[in-house]
Design an enzyme around this catalytic site. Structure first.
Site, mmCIF file in Angstrom:
data_model
loop_
_atom_site.group_PDB
_atom_site.id
_atom_site.type_symbol
_atom_site.label_atom_id
_atom_site.label_comp_id
_atom_site.label_asym_id
_atom_site.label_seq_id
_atom_site.Cartn_x
_atom_site.Cartn_y
_atom_site.Cartn_z
ATOM 1 N N ARG A 1 0.914 -1.091 -0.046
ATOM 2 C CA ARG A 1 -0.149 0.038 0.128
ATOM 3 C C ARG A 1 0.762 1.183 -0.100
ATOM 4 O O ARG A 1 2.127 1.188 0.416
ATOM 5 C CB ARG A 1 -0.872 -0.022 1.198
ATOM 6 C CG ARG A 1 -1.929 -1.016 1.398
ATOM 7 C CD ARG A 1 -2.575 -1.179 2.530
ATOM 8 N NE ARG A 1 -3.553 -2.399 2.836
ATOM 9 C CZ ARG A 1 -2.903 -3.428 3.311
ATOM 10 N NH1 ARG A 1 -1.691 -3.716 3.709
ATOM 11 N NH2 ARG A 1 -3.853 -4.603 3.425
ATOM 12 N N TYR B 1 -9.761 -10.738 -6.992
ATOM 13 C CA TYR B 1 -8.893 -10.682 -8.268
ATOM 14 C C TYR B 1 -9.214 -11.724 -9.356
ATOM 15 O O TYR B 1 -8.623 -11.594 -10.278
ATOM 16 C CB TYR B 1 -7.739 -10.648 -7.750
ATOM 17 C CG TYR B 1 -7.006 -9.383 -6.859
ATOM 18 C CD1 TYR B 1 -7.323 -8.162 -7.400
ATOM 19 C CD2 TYR B 1 -6.920 -9.532 -5.596
ATOM 20 C CE1 TYR B 1 -6.923 -7.061 -6.706
ATOM 21 C CE2 TYR B 1 -6.735 -8.260 -4.828
ATOM 22 C CZ TYR B 1 -6.613 -7.094 -5.443
ATOM 23 O OH TYR B 1 -6.370 -5.781 -4.488
ATOM 24 N N HIS C 1 -3.435 -9.739 3.505
ATOM 25 C CA HIS C 1 -4.965 -9.728 3.878
ATOM 26 C C HIS C 1 -5.172 -10.767 4.723
ATOM 27 O O HIS C 1 -4.699 -11.853 4.906
ATOM 28 C CB HIS C 1 -5.701 -10.503 2.580
ATOM 29 C CG HIS C 1 -5.900 -9.508 1.280
ATOM 30 N ND1 HIS C 1 -6.327 -9.584 0.218
ATOM 31 C CD2 HIS C 1 -5.675 -8.171 1.250
ATOM 32 C CE1 HIS C 1 -6.283 -8.649 -0.517
ATOM 33 N NE2 HIS C 1 -6.112 -7.415 0.158
ATOM 34 N N ARG D 1 -1.157 -1.956 -6.684
ATOM 35 C CA ARG D 1 -1.533 -2.843 -5.725
ATOM 36 C C ARG D 1 -2.434 -4.015 -6.377
ATOM 37 O O ARG D 1 -2.121 -5.203 -6.460
ATOM 38 C CB ARG D 1 -2.072 -2.316 -4.387
ATOM 39 C CG ARG D 1 -2.290 -3.642 -3.507
ATOM 40 C CD ARG D 1 -2.688 -2.887 -2.067
ATOM 41 N NE ARG D 1 -3.376 -4.090 -1.327
ATOM 42 C CZ ARG D 1 -2.536 -4.749 -0.187
ATOM 43 N NH1 ARG D 1 -1.488 -4.743 -0.266
ATOM 44 N NH2 ARG D 1 -3.293 -5.532 0.387
ATOM 45 N N LYS E 1 -1.100 -2.461 7.478
ATOM 46 C CA LYS E 1 -2.354 -2.305 7.989
ATOM 47 C C LYS E 1 -2.983 -3.380 8.978
ATOM 48 O O LYS E 1 -2.538 -4.607 8.714
ATOM 49 C CB LYS E 1 -3.196 -2.352 6.706
ATOM 50 C CG LYS E 1 -4.847 -1.857 7.043
ATOM 51 C CD LYS E 1 -5.554 -2.042 5.492
ATOM 52 C CE LYS E 1 -7.144 -1.651 5.912
ATOM 53 N NZ LYS E 1 -8.023 -1.602 4.629
ATOM 54 N N HIS F 1 -2.973 2.649 -5.181
ATOM 55 C CA HIS F 1 -3.516 1.302 -5.026
ATOM 56 C C HIS F 1 -3.903 0.475 -6.308
ATOM 57 O O HIS F 1 -4.083 -0.690 -6.229
ATOM 58 C CB HIS F 1 -4.908 1.505 -4.182
ATOM 59 C CG HIS F 1 -5.333 0.556 -3.149
ATOM 60 N ND1 HIS F 1 -4.428 0.394 -2.214
ATOM 61 C CD2 HIS F 1 -6.104 -0.220 -3.184
ATOM 62 C CE1 HIS F 1 -4.941 -0.350 -1.026
ATOM 63 N NE2 HIS F 1 -5.971 -1.022 -1.975
#
Length: 291
Positions: free
Chosen positions: A139, A270, A261, A238, A164, A235
Site C-alpha cells: 500500500r 482478483y 489480507h 497493488r 495495515k 492502490h
C-alpha cells in the site's frame, strides 16, 4: 502574535484518553473526533444529551444530503465509539445502522500500461517508489514507511513494519527491484537526500518521509503523461500486482499472504479481473457439436 488555543472540554478529553488507551492510530482518532464534531453541529447542543431519535434523525439527514455509504459508515463508527466507550451508553446507537457498500471491481492496468506508467514518471524517487509498489503489492502508506534497513538483499525480502492492521510481514524483493533500489540509493546518497538508517523515500526534508498523497499525485501525473485514461492511483498498482500474479497461476493463498489480507475472501475478488484466466476458459457454446 501567538494564536490562543481553545481549551479542550472534559468530554472531548475523555474521548481522546479512551482512544489513546486503546492505541488507536492518529488517523482513526481524527476521524472519530470529526464524526462527533459534525454530529454536535447538527444537534446544536452537547452530544452527550442526544437521544435515540436524535441519532436516527442524524442518519436520515446524512442520507438525504447525499453522504456516500463509506462516509456514512465512518460517521457511525466514530459515534459508536463515543456512545459505547466514552459515554457507556451504547443503547443510544440502537437505531443507527451501517449501510452495505457497493461492490466494485478494481481498476487493473495491463502489463504494457504499467510499464508505460512507470516509464512516464520523470522523477527517479517517484519512479522507484512506483516500481516498488507494483513489484511488491504494498500500500502507499507501507511504501513511504520503508526504511533503508528494511531492505534485506541477503534474503531478498522487504520488511514491512506495522502495516495495515498493525501487523509486520515480509514482501518479496525481486532482482530487478533490488537493482532499481540500489540506483536510487546511490543517487540519493550522492545528493545528500538520504540519511543513514533513514527513510527509503524521504521527503524534501530527509528527516521526514514522502507522504502517500505526494505519491498519489505522482502516479496520476505519470498516468496523464503516459496517455492512460483509466482512473489510476497508487492502490491501482497493488491491484495490478495481485491480478498479474494470479494470471501467472501463483497460488491465491500466497497472494493473500503477500498482500497482507486477513481473509481469503478479500483476495478472491482478483479472480474476477484476471482476464488471462478468463480467456483460458472454454465457453459451453464452443463445446456444442453441430447437429
Amino acid at each position: 502574535m501567538d494564536t490562543p488555543t481553545r481549551p479542550v472540554s472534559p468530554l472531548r478529553q475523555r474521548m481522546l484518553d479512551d482512544m489513546r488507551m486503546r492505541k488507536l492510530t492518529p488517523k482513526t482518532q481524527s476521524a472519530y473526533i470529526r464524526a462527533v464534531c459534525r454530529f454536535t453541529r447538527y444537534l446544536g447542543r452537547a452530544p452527550d444529551s442526544a437521544t435515540v431519535e436524535d441519532l436516527r434523525n442524524y442518519q436520515l439527514h446524512l442520507v438525504d444530503t447525499g453522504t456516500s455509504p463509506m462516509s456514512l459508515n465512518a460517521a457511525i463508527s466514530g459515534l459508536k465509539f463515543f456512545f459505547d466507550i466514552t459515554l457507556q451508553r451504547g443503547e443510544l446507537m440502537a437505531r443507527m445502522q451501517p449501510v452495505r457498500l457497493p461492490q466494485r471491481l478494481p481498476v487493473v492496468l495491463s502489463r504494457e500500461e504499467v510499464a508505460r506508467l512507470i516509464a512516464a514518471c520523470n522523477n527517479l524517487k517517484h519512479q522507484t517508489a512506483l516500481s516498488l509498489a507494483y513489484a511488491t503489492g504494498l500500500r502507499a502508506s507501507e511504501v513511504v514507511s520503508l526504511k533503508v534497513s528494511d531492505v534485506d538483499s541477503g534474503r531478498m525480502t522487504l520488511r514491512v513494519e506495522q502495516g495495515k492492521g498493525r501487523k509486520d510481514r515480509y514482501a518479496m524483493l525481486s532482482p530487478l527491484l533490488l537493482e532499481r533500489l540500489r540506483v536510487w540509493w546511490r543517487v540519493a546518497r550522492a545528493q545528500g537526500k538520504m540519511l543513514d538508517g533513514g527513510w527509503l523515500f524521504p521527503g524534501l526534508n530527509p528527516i521526514e518521509s514522502l507522504s502517500p498523497r505526494q505519491l498519489n499525485r505522482a502516479v496520476q501525473a505519470a498516468a496523464l503523461a503516459a496517455g492512460i485514461d483509466k482512473r489510476v492511483s497508487m492502490h491501482t498498482l497493488r491491484h495490478c500486482f495481485a491480478t498479474h500474479l494470479l494470471e501467472q497461476k501463483v497460488d491465491i493463498r500466497i497472494i493473500q499472504a503477500l498482500l497482507g489480507h486477513k481473509k481469503l475472501d478479500t483476495t478472491v475478488i482478483y479472480t474476477q479481473v484476471a482476464t488471462d484466466l478468463l480467456r483460458e476458459v472454454v465457453s459451453p457454446l464452443e463445446m456444442l457439436q453441430p447437429a
